[in-house]
Write an enzyme that holds these catalytic residues in place. Structure first.
Site, PDB file in Angstrom:
ATOM      1  N   ARG A 231       0.869  -1.180   0.060  1.00 35.86           N
ATOM      2  CA  ARG A 231       0.069   0.017  -0.025  1.00 35.86           C
ATOM      3  C   ARG A 231       0.985   1.242   0.017  1.00 35.86           C
ATOM      4  NH1 ARG A 231      -3.287  -2.836  -1.693  1.00 35.86           N
ATOM      5  NH2 ARG A 231      -5.333  -3.266  -0.991  1.00 35.86           N
ATOM      6  N   ASP A 255       3.929  -0.115  -7.536  1.00 35.57           N
ATOM      7  CA  ASP A 255       2.680  -0.514  -8.090  1.00 35.57           C
ATOM      8  C   ASP A 255       1.535   0.223  -7.244  1.00 35.57           C
ATOM      9  OD1 ASP A 255       0.733  -2.039  -9.549  1.00 35.57           O
ATOM     10  OD2 ASP A 255       0.139  -2.752  -7.967  1.00 35.57           O
ATOM     11  N   GLU A 260      -3.801   7.784  -5.226  1.00 38.62           N
ATOM     12  CA  GLU A 260      -3.997   7.201  -6.677  1.00 38.62           C
ATOM     13  C   GLU A 260      -5.437   7.767  -7.508  1.00 38.62           C
ATOM     14  OE1 GLU A 260      -3.988   3.058  -6.039  1.00 38.62           O
ATOM     15  OE2 GLU A 260      -1.967   2.874  -5.356  1.00 38.62           O
ATOM     16  N   HIS A 279      -1.224   0.192 -10.164  1.00 39.24           N
ATOM     17  CA  HIS A 279      -1.826  -0.800  -9.225  1.00 39.24           C
ATOM     18  C   HIS A 279      -2.575  -1.926  -9.685  1.00 39.24           C
ATOM     19  CE1 HIS A 279      -3.968  -0.400  -4.699  1.00 39.24           C
ATOM     20  NE2 HIS A 279      -3.868  -1.885  -5.212  1.00 39.24           N
TER      21      HIS A 279
END
Length: 320
Positions: A231, A255, A260, A279
């Site tokens: 995360r 990622d 986001e 992600h």
């Protein structure tokens, strides 16, 4: 008498719907990703599969019949956990469905950074024939895996195929196959200086909030790589950017991010020693199959028999 109701806020093949219906033939089953399909059924749904943000208002207003939520994601930190706990609603996560795709992504990022594949792709776009100062190899190096769940264990297994030394981190410190030594998170700073790759697969909790900041990056080798598929908020992003810009670490495969989608003005986009994926590390052709067959259907069979669904049952105290 009103039928008990299951809402699945995803599109499912008819075969899965039939298999679920065979377990709960007396129930009404609502299936579909579009909110116009399930919106009017929320109030009396006993089970929901796949939480949507717009469901939160109905939950908070205390007019839902919900007893169990099957999350469509492994992480549950974005859910209103306090409200769920107060209402004594069971949550089961999709933890475990990502072990293969995410471990593949971890090694894709590690190999690309180590063997300069990202640099060569950029050179190809400009028809540039350049060595890019390639020198590193992955075999025999030391990898630290922060989080030894399904993803960490699969990653450790692959690491052993590369002859790597594997260091694991989890609170229990319980030994695990393919992990050479196990530590608790509070020992992280002692181990970082010897690691060539640091891979974060941890969930986001109060304990892991900003676990990686300036101090931790300073402890890492200048030749080491940082991979985060856990995360974004586990990392202080500004400190990571500084570590990359100042070459405190060699590079990063990312990622997940604090916010986001990653903002277009973020310096991370332009850094030569960074690979960004949106992600998507857990994306796979088998996602639905694993959630429904491996987690939801066995849990549903237990639930109908009067038991608490046990596979991936979220512990509210731990936050995952």
């Amino acid at each position: 008498m009103q039928k008990r109701k299951l809402v699945i806020a995803q599109n499912l093949d008819e075969d899965y719907i039939m298999r679920i219906n065979a377990i709960i033939p007396e129930w009404e089953i609502i299936v579909g990703k579009d909110n116009t399909i399930w919106q009017k059924h929320l109030e009396d749904a006993e089970i929901i599969v796949s939480w949507k943000k717009e469901m939160e208002r109905m939950l908070i207003q205390n007019n839902m019949n919900l007893r169990w939520l099957q999350s469509w994601s492994a992480g549950v930190n974005s859910l209103p956990l306090q409200v769920f706990e107060e209402k004594k609603i069971h949550i089961t996560s999709a933890n475990g469905v990502h072990a293969y795709p995410i471990s593949e992504t971890i090694f894709a990022l590690m190999l690309a950074l180590t063997r300069k594949i990202h640099s060569y792709i950029k050179n190809q776009q400009t028809k540039t024939w350049h060595h890019a100062n390639l020198s590193l190899e992955l075999h025999g190096k030391t990898i630290a895996l922060l989080g030894i769940g399904a993803i960490g264990m699969e990653t450790a297994k692959i690491a052993k195929a590369f002859g790597m030394k594997v260091i694991g981190f989890r609170n229990s410190e319980k030994p695990e196959e393919n992990v050479d030594s196990m530590y608790a998170l509070n020992q992280l700073d002692e181990i970082l200086p010897i690691c060539d790759y640091v891979v974060v697969t941890l969930p986001y909790t109060k304990e892991t909030h900003h676990l990686f900041k300036k101090q931790q990056f300073k402890l890492m080798k200048p030749s080491s790589f940082f991979i985060n598929i856990g995360r974004g908020s586990i990392v202080v992003e500004e400190d990571l950017i500084h570590a990359l810009q100042s070459k405190e670490i060699a590079g990063a495969g990312l990622d997940v991010f604090e916010k986001e989608p990653l903002h277009g003005e973020s310096p991370l986009w332009a850094l030569e020693n960074v690979i960004i994926t949106p992600h998507t590390a857990g994306s796979t052709e088998h996602y639905t199959k694993r959630v429904i067959e491996d987690i939801f259907i066995p849990n549903l069979q237990s639930y109908i028999q009067g038991s608490t669904p046990s596979i991936n049952l979220v512990d509210y105290q731990k936050g995952y």
